[in-house]
Design an enzyme around this catalytic site. Structure first.
Site, PDB file in Angstrom:
ATOM      1  N   CYS A 126       0.853  -1.192   0.000  1.00 15.88           N
ATOM      2  CA  CYS A 126       0.000   0.000   0.000  1.00 15.88           C
ATOM      3  C   CYS A 126       0.896   1.252   0.000  1.00 15.88           C
ATOM      4  CB  CYS A 126      -0.955  -0.059   1.188  1.00 15.88           C
ATOM      5  SG  CYS A 126      -2.278   1.166   1.148  1.00 15.88           S
ATOM      6  N   ASP A 183      -8.931  -3.994  -6.874  1.00 15.76           N
ATOM      7  CA  ASP A 183      -8.425  -2.962  -5.977  1.00 15.76           C
ATOM      8  C   ASP A 183      -9.025  -1.596  -6.344  1.00 15.76           C
ATOM      9  OD1 ASP A 183      -6.915  -1.124  -4.531  1.00 15.76           O
ATOM     10  OD2 ASP A 183      -5.025  -2.181  -4.845  1.00 15.76           O
ATOM     11  N   HIS A 214      -7.619  -4.810  -2.779  1.00 17.46           N
ATOM     12  CA  HIS A 214      -6.520  -4.103  -2.128  1.00 17.46           C
ATOM     13  C   HIS A 214      -6.180  -4.806  -0.817  1.00 17.46           C
ATOM     14  CE1 HIS A 214      -3.927  -0.687  -1.614  1.00 17.46           C
ATOM     15  NE2 HIS A 214      -4.438  -0.392  -0.440  1.00 17.46           N
TER      16      HIS A 214
END
Length: 245
Positions: A126, A183, A214
């Site tokens: 991330c 995502d 995600h």
């Protein structure tokens, strides 16, 4: 491979930065990896990922990315409020500070007797995927694994606008990008922009795309996908072994 774990104190700009270190237990010298968390810092899901990587024969050093703003040892809960807190910490951290932290951890790894200083890499998830990508600008970083990195095409990282995409040509090592098609934070146009930039700049890279959400490698939430995670691990370990051993 069995591992050993410890916490290390580093000082960056007079701020105490805790670094979680996981390393192989057998004596020897191993490649080193600077390892970046998501916005929730070093909670169990992230340290388990670091531990897993260490078990393959790497000295893994994971810094608290918001050490200038949060007390040492702070783990941000993955809730609505925690997401607000983590995103605000990210917004308030200067990009130069992130880069200084990366430099400090790389220097730490190079000073460790158990680390092969010419075999260094980076890995992150991330926002940490974005930080791992920036770590690849450092000349000694030979291999980078960037998992669902956020904000690279639009320069979203911290205070100000990050020049990450524009500096892609500074990457001299190899890069592995891991994405999920489901995502909502790294959509297909962003993936295309990254792939196109890497092609244009001639950076050696691979891109893995899974039908996953995600943070699909984080094992504490509804988006966790064990099958996609195992598939990604098989590929990323093969990549690291090929590039830095």
């Amino acid at each position: 491979m069995q591992i050993i774990k410890r916490n290390v104190e580093l000082r960056v700009d007079d701020s105490l930065m805790r670094v979680y270190v996981a390393a192989p237990k057998p004596e020897g010298r191993y490649p080193g990896i600077v390892f970046f968390s998501d916005i929730y810092q070093l909670g169990g899901p992230i340290t388990r990922l670091a531990d897993r990587l260490a078990g393959y024969g790497y000295v893994v050093a994971a810094p608290e990315i918001f050490h200038r703003l949060e007390p040492v040892g702070t783990v941000i809960e993955p809730s609505d409020l925690g997401r607000m807190q983590g995103n605000d910490d990210a917004r308030r951290t200067a990009i130069a500070h992130y880069d200084a932290d990366t430099r400090a951890v790389l220097d730490f790894l190079k000073s460790e007797s158990s680390v092969l200083p010419n075999k260094l890499g980076s890995m992150g998830f991330c926002i940490g995927g974005h930080l791992a990508y920036r770590a690849a600008f450092q000349p000694e970083v030979k291999a980078t694994v960037s998992c669902y990195p956020t904000g690279i095409p639009i320069g979203k990282l911290g205070k100000g606008v990050a020049d990450t995409l524009q500096r892609t040509g500074e990457i001299h090592g190899e890069l592995l990008l891991v994405f999920g098609t489901l995502d909502p934070h790294v959509k297909e146009p962003d993936r295309h922009t990254l792939a196109q930039t890497l092609e244009k700049t001639g950076v050696r890279h691979q891109i893995l795309i899974y039908e996953a959400d995600h943070t699909f490698m984080r094992d504490d939430g509804p988006r966790y996908d064990p099958a996609a995670t195992d598939a990604a691990w098989n590929e990323l370990i093969s990549f690291l072994k090929r590039v830095i051993g």
